[in-house]
Design a protein around this motif. Structure first.
Motif, PDB file in Angstrom:
ATOM      1  N   GLU A  35       0.815  -1.216   0.000  1.00 42.90           N
ATOM      2  CA  GLU A  35       0.000   0.000   0.000  1.00 42.90           C
ATOM      3  C   GLU A  35       0.852   1.271   0.000  1.00 42.90           C
ATOM      4  O   GLU A  35       0.346   2.362  -0.268  1.00 42.90           O
ATOM      5  N   ARG A  36       2.135   1.152   0.239  1.00 45.57           N
ATOM      6  CA  ARG A  36       3.033   2.310   0.216  1.00 45.57           C
ATOM      7  C   ARG A  36       3.487   2.674  -1.197  1.00 45.57           C
ATOM      8  O   ARG A  36       4.359   3.524  -1.371  1.00 45.57           O
ATOM      9  N   ILE A  37       2.919   2.056  -2.212  1.00 42.50           N
ATOM     10  CA  ILE A  37       3.322   2.303  -3.596  1.00 42.50           C
ATOM     11  C   ILE A  37       3.182   3.777  -3.967  1.00 42.50           C
ATOM     12  O   ILE A  37       3.890   4.272  -4.847  1.00 42.50           O
ATOM     13  N   ASP A  38       2.322   4.506  -3.278  1.00 41.33           N
ATOM     14  CA  ASP A  38       2.155   5.940  -3.556  1.00 41.33           C
ATOM     15  C   ASP A  38       3.430   6.733  -3.272  1.00 41.33           C
ATOM     16  O   ASP A  38       3.568   7.855  -3.742  1.00 41.33           O
ATOM     17  N   GLN A  39       4.359   6.156  -2.523  1.00 46.04           N
ATOM     18  CA  GLN A  39       5.611   6.834  -2.198  1.00 46.04           C
ATOM     19  C   GLN A  39       6.637   6.723  -3.329  1.00 46.04           C
ATOM     20  O   GLN A  39       7.696   7.336  -3.269  1.00 46.04           O
ATOM     21  N   VAL A  40       6.318   5.925  -4.359  1.00 44.03           N
ATOM     22  CA  VAL A  40       7.212   5.753  -5.502  1.00 44.03           C
ATOM     23  C   VAL A  40       6.933   6.869  -6.514  1.00 44.03           C
ATOM     24  O   VAL A  40       5.776   7.243  -6.727  1.00 44.03           O
ATOM     25  N   CYS A  41       7.984   7.387  -7.148  1.00 45.80           N
ATOM     26  CA  CYS A  41       7.797   8.477  -8.115  1.00 45.80           C
ATOM     27  C   CYS A  41       6.895   8.017  -9.264  1.00 45.80           C
ATOM     28  O   CYS A  41       6.789   6.830  -9.562  1.00 45.80           O
ATOM     29  N   ASP A  42       6.250   8.970  -9.906  1.00 43.05           N
ATOM     30  CA  ASP A  42       5.272   8.677 -10.960  1.00 43.05           C
ATOM     31  C   ASP A  42       5.865   7.857 -12.098  1.00 43.05           C
ATOM     32  O   ASP A  42       5.228   6.930 -12.598  1.00 43.05           O
ATOM     33  N   HIS A  43       7.083   8.181 -12.524  1.00 49.57           N
ATOM     34  CA  HIS A  43       7.707   7.449 -13.628  1.00 49.57           C
ATOM     35  C   HIS A  43       7.886   5.975 -13.271  1.00 49.57           C
ATOM     36  O   HIS A  43       7.522   5.090 -14.054  1.00 49.57           O
ATOM     37  N   HIS A  44       8.432   5.701 -12.103  1.00 50.94           N
ATOM     38  CA  HIS A  44       8.639   4.306 -11.693  1.00 50.94           C
ATOM     39  C   HIS A  44       7.311   3.590 -11.482  1.00 50.94           C
ATOM     40  O   HIS A  44       7.176   2.411 -11.828  1.00 50.94           O
ATOM     41  N   ARG A  45       6.327   4.306 -10.930  1.00 50.74           N
ATOM     42  CA  ARG A  45       5.013   3.686 -10.719  1.00 50.74           C
ATOM     43  C   ARG A  45       4.384   3.304 -12.057  1.00 50.74           C
ATOM     44  O   ARG A  45       3.769   2.252 -12.193  1.00 50.74           O
ATOM     45  N   ALA A  46       4.582   4.127 -13.090  1.00 52.26           N
ATOM     46  CA  ALA A  46       4.048   3.818 -14.420  1.00 52.26           C
ATOM     47  C   ALA A  46       4.736   2.579 -15.001  1.00 52.26           C
ATOM     48  O   ALA A  46       4.075   1.720 -15.599  1.00 52.26           O
ATOM     49  N   VAL A  47       6.042   2.466 -14.815  1.00 57.33           N
ATOM     50  CA  VAL A  47       6.781   1.284 -15.291  1.00 57.33           C
ATOM     51  C   VAL A  47       6.268   0.039 -14.580  1.00 57.33           C
ATOM     52  O   VAL A  47       6.013  -0.999 -15.202  1.00 57.33           O
ATOM     53  N   LEU A  48       6.090   0.138 -13.281  1.00 52.43           N
ATOM     54  CA  LEU A  48       5.604  -1.002 -12.496  1.00 52.43           C
ATOM     55  C   LEU A  48       4.178  -1.384 -12.900  1.00 52.43           C
ATOM     56  O   LEU A  48       3.865  -2.577 -12.998  1.00 52.43           O
ATOM     57  N   ALA A  49       3.333  -0.394 -13.141  1.00 53.92           N
ATOM     58  CA  ALA A  49       1.949  -0.671 -13.549  1.00 53.92           C
ATOM     59  C   ALA A  49       1.916  -1.398 -14.889  1.00 53.92           C
ATOM     60  O   ALA A  49       1.136  -2.341 -15.075  1.00 53.92           O
ATOM     61  N   GLU A  50       2.774  -0.987 -15.822  1.00 54.99           N
ATOM     62  CA  GLU A  50       2.831  -1.654 -17.124  1.00 54.99           C
ATOM     63  C   GLU A  50       3.305  -3.101 -16.978  1.00 54.99           C
ATOM     64  O   GLU A  50       2.739  -4.011 -17.583  1.00 54.99           O
ATOM     65  N   GLU A  51       4.320  -3.312 -16.163  1.00 56.44           N
ATOM     66  CA  GLU A  51       4.818  -4.677 -15.936  1.00 56.44           C
ATOM     67  C   GLU A  51       3.752  -5.535 -15.249  1.00 56.44           C
ATOM     68  O   GLU A  51       3.611  -6.719 -15.567  1.00 56.44           O
ATOM     69  N   ALA A  52       3.019  -4.933 -14.320  1.00 55.96           N
ATOM     70  CA  ALA A  52       1.950  -5.675 -13.632  1.00 55.96           C
ATOM     71  C   ALA A  52       0.884  -6.113 -14.636  1.00 55.96           C
ATOM     72  O   ALA A  52       0.447  -7.270 -14.621  1.00 55.96           O
ATOM     73  N   ARG A  53       0.471  -5.197 -15.514  1.00 58.12           N
ATOM     74  CA  ARG A  53      -0.519  -5.537 -16.547  1.00 58.12           C
ATOM     75  C   ARG A  53      -0.002  -6.662 -17.438  1.00 58.12           C
ATOM     76  O   ARG A  53      -0.733  -7.597 -17.759  1.00 58.12           O
ATOM     77  N   ASN A  54       1.270  -6.590 -17.846  1.00 58.14           N
ATOM     78  CA  ASN A  54       1.855  -7.618 -18.714  1.00 58.14           C
ATOM     79  C   ASN A  54       1.867  -8.992 -18.049  1.00 58.14           C
ATOM     80  O   ASN A  54       1.836 -10.010 -18.737  1.00 58.14           O
ATOM     81  N   ARG A  55       1.922  -9.015 -16.734  1.00 60.38           N
ATOM     82  CA  ARG A  55       1.943 -10.282 -15.992  1.00 60.38           C
ATOM     83  C   ARG A  55       0.548 -10.687 -15.505  1.00 60.38           C
ATOM     84  O   ARG A  55       0.405 -11.693 -14.814  1.00 60.38           O
ATOM     85  N   GLY A  56      -0.465  -9.880 -15.819  1.00 59.80           N
ATOM     86  CA  GLY A  56      -1.822 -10.198 -15.388  1.00 59.80           C
ATOM     87  C   GLY A  56      -2.035 -10.016 -13.898  1.00 59.80           C
ATOM     88  O   GLY A  56      -2.846 -10.710 -13.290  1.00 59.80           O
ATOM     89  N   MET A  57      -1.317  -9.076 -13.317  1.00 58.67           N
ATOM     90  CA  MET A  57      -1.403  -8.814 -11.880  1.00 58.67           C
ATOM     91  C   MET A  57      -1.884  -7.387 -11.644  1.00 58.67           C
ATOM     92  O   MET A  57      -1.733  -6.524 -12.521  1.00 58.67           O
ATOM     93  N   THR A  58      -2.435  -7.154 -10.462  1.00 58.03           N
ATOM     94  CA  THR A  58      -2.732  -5.779 -10.066  1.00 58.03           C
ATOM     95  C   THR A  58      -1.420  -5.132  -9.625  1.00 58.03           C
ATOM     96  O   THR A  58      -0.439  -5.834  -9.325  1.00 58.03           O
ATOM     97  N   LEU A  59      -1.408  -3.813  -9.571  1.00 53.09           N
ATOM     98  CA  LEU A  59      -0.198  -3.112  -9.135  1.00 53.09           C
ATOM     99  C   LEU A  59       0.193  -3.513  -7.710  1.00 53.09           C
ATOM    100  O   LEU A  59       1.364  -3.833  -7.474  1.00 53.09           O
ATOM    101  N   PRO A  60      -0.738  -3.544  -6.745  1.00 54.19           N
ATOM    102  CA  PRO A  60      -0.337  -3.968  -5.397  1.00 54.19           C
ATOM    103  C   PRO A  60       0.201  -5.406  -5.350  1.00 54.19           C
ATOM    104  O   PRO A  60       1.146  -5.689  -4.611  1.00 54.19           O
ATOM    105  N   GLU A  61      -0.387  -6.314  -6.131  1.00 56.98           N
ATOM    106  CA  GLU A  61       0.124  -7.688  -6.175  1.00 56.98           C
ATOM    107  C   GLU A  61       1.558  -7.710  -6.709  1.00 56.98           C
ATOM    108  O   GLU A  61       2.430  -8.378  -6.160  1.00 56.98           O
TER     109      GLU A  61
END
Length: 123
Positions: A35-61
């Motif tokens: 739940e602390r993902i909001d502390q990550v900068c926007d650019h890194h959060r966007a990279v992580l969100a894209e990778e999560a989608r590619n793996r079929g996972m939610t961002l928190p997962e």
């Protein structure tokens, strides 16, 4: 309501913690707080969100998975980035992983009691 043993400190509960040791043998424990993902900068959060989608996972997962990744596995990716064999995308993802791990991981070390009869404490 569960009862704590007499004299127990609330931080003595190891639920949700992963136990390990530092190189010098000091006991440590880590816990992941996705739940602390909001502390990550926007650019890194966007990279992580894209990778999560590619793996079929939610961002928190996905962030939970990244935060719980053993160092040995993380170092495999680090070595690929250093050697250049992973390409620029792996370097970008690895950088985002490091940022996420700093934000979502909590680490404590076991502090031995300072005197006779003093309990050990996680700090």
């Amino acid at each position: 309501m569960p009862r704590r043993r007499s004299g127990a400190h609330p931080a003595d509960d190891n639920t949700g913690w992963t136990m390990d040791r530092l190189r010098d043998g000091t006991p440590i424990r880590t816990k992941v707080h996705p739940e602390r993902i909001d502390q990550v900068c926007d650019h890194h959060r966007a990279v992580l969100a894209e990778e999560a989608r590619n793996r079929g996972m939610t961002l928190p997962e996905y962030v939970g998975w990244v935060g719980a990744m053993p160092k040995s596995q993380l170092h495999v990716y680090r070595d690929r980035v250093r050697s250049g064999s992973g390409g620029p995308r792996l370097a970008e993802v690895y950088d985002a992983w490091l940022s996420a791990r700093m934000a979502v991981r909590e680490m404590q070390t076991l502090q031995r009691g300072w005197g006779p009869g003093e309990p050990d404490r996680w700090i």
